[in-house]
Design a protein around this motif. Structure first.
Motif: not given
Length: 388
Positions: A33, A112-118, A120-121, A109-110
């Motif tokens: 990530v 954000e509940r999503s690697p992709r959302r992490a 993006e943030k 990552i946890q």
């Protein structure tokens, strides 16, 4: 000489020569990530193999390396990336980074509940920091504020005869003008430690150098059942014409210059107490990236790196100026070499080459990109000593 460079003033009074945004992985589980954030945002990243389930000494080293990299004066802001359940405490790291006046935020990552959302943030945070960094302007500072690490790797017969001699000439010029130079490569000193000791500012410092090399020999034998001479010089060194460790060490000490006095020893993460020539007592294995990262941890602005056979090595938080003492290497490997010190072998006086090298250092301090930066070579290794 009234030499100056143009740098970035930091909130804590330090000066940087770059405005890097650093993505910093807290644990190996978060490496991908962190890498994706850096790729999408176009900034440096530090990943590593640790960060969880480490014994105390190992984890102290991990934390020291991560924090020291973040606090390097070339770093403007930091995005910390973690899984969320790792051993590395991102909150305490952020507190120390912010206390130095640097912006810092955490991406979990946890959380954000999503690697992709992490990702993006993280990209959003990096882009905000990049906008802030672009608003900073460079200011003139005396060259006495510069701290350089000097190193050699991928060495051949020209490294001692021209590459390291040019660095030594540059070292004397910088120190004479109030700047600081850090040498290391402790694994490459045995056989010439008496020469270093004779150049020490005091008997105590000289004896500390002798003791360091004595301990290094004992540690190698106790830990590995081999003498240090059995693994150094490397096969590449031997193919390049360096036959023994003593021969290699005699070339290694040339980077100290001819007149600069060794002020003392520091350890990874410690900054030089005052200007002058210093030694970083770093006994990690003979890997070039260990020394480069050790310099970065101790606040070096830049690494001046001599290589006879050629090396693309860079660093995540400081430019690496790559020079060669081999004219053939420079002609064939200009894609990742910045400076030709091989002209010494063709008759140019070493003093002139040292002066030209210092001018190149100042140009890079002012913002000129090194080949390692242009090519995207941004390595970082956590230098571990005796397995820690």
């Amino acid at each position: 000489m009234n030499l100056t460079f143009n740098g970035y003033e930091r909130a804590n009074g330090e000066v940087g020569i770059r405005n890097y945004i650093l993505v910093l992985s807290m644990v190996n589980c978060a490496n991908t990530v962190a890498q994706q954030i850096s790729w999408e945002a176009g900034v440096q990243v530090i990943t590593h193999e640790a960060g969880c389930a480490e014994f105390s000494a190992n984890h102290a080293r991990t934390r020291l390396a991560l924090l020291s990299a973040a606090l390097n004066p070339n770093v403007f802001a930091v995005v910390l990336v973690g899984l969320g359940c790792e051993q590395t405490d991102h909150n305490s790291l952020m507190e120390e980074i912010r206390a130095a006046g640097k912006p810092a935020e955490y991406v979990g990552i946890q959380e954000e509940r999503s690697p992709r959302r992490a990702v993006e943030k993280g990209v959003r945070l990096v882009r905000e920091y990049l906008e802030q960094a672009e608003r900073q302007t460079r200011k003139p500072f005396p060259i006495s504020r510069l701290v350089l690490g000097v190193q050699c790797g991928g060495s051949d017969w020209t490294t001692a005869l021209s590459g390291n001699i040019s660095i030594g000439e540059m070292t004397d010029l910088l120190v004479d003008n109030g700047g600081s130079v850090i040498i290391s490569e402790v694994n490459g000193f045995p056989g010439s430690e008496h020469i270093i000791a004779e150049r020490a500012v005091s008997t105590e410092v000289g004896l500390a150098v002798i003791k360091m090399c004595d301990e290094l020999r004992e540690e190698h034998l106790a830990l590995h059942g081999q003498t240090i001479e059995e693994v150094n010089p490397t096969p590449g060194n031997k193919a390049g014409g360096i036959s023994t460790l003593v021969e290699k060490s005699m070339g290694n000490v040339k980077k100290m210059g001819r007149t600069s006095k060794l002020q003392g020893l520091i350890y990874a993460g410690e900054h030089v107490p005052h200007p002058g020539l210093w030694m970083l007592d770093l006994r990690a294995p003979v890997i070039d990236g260990n020394v480069t990262s050790g310099f970065a941890m101790s606040g070096a602005h830049m690494n001046v790196f001599s290589t006879g056979r050629g090396s693309p090595l860079g660093n995540a938080v400081m430019p690496v100026l790559k020079l060669t003492g081999n004219p053939v290497s420079y002609a064939e490997m200009g894609e990742f070499l910045d400076f030709n010190a091989g002209v010494i072998l063709e008759g140019t006086p070493a003093e002139e080459v040292g002066q030209a090298l210092l001018e190149k250092v100042i140009s890079i301090a002012n913002g000129e990109q090194t080949r390692s930066e242009i090519n995207g070579n941004f390595e970082f290794i956590i230098p571990r000593e005796n397995g820690r």
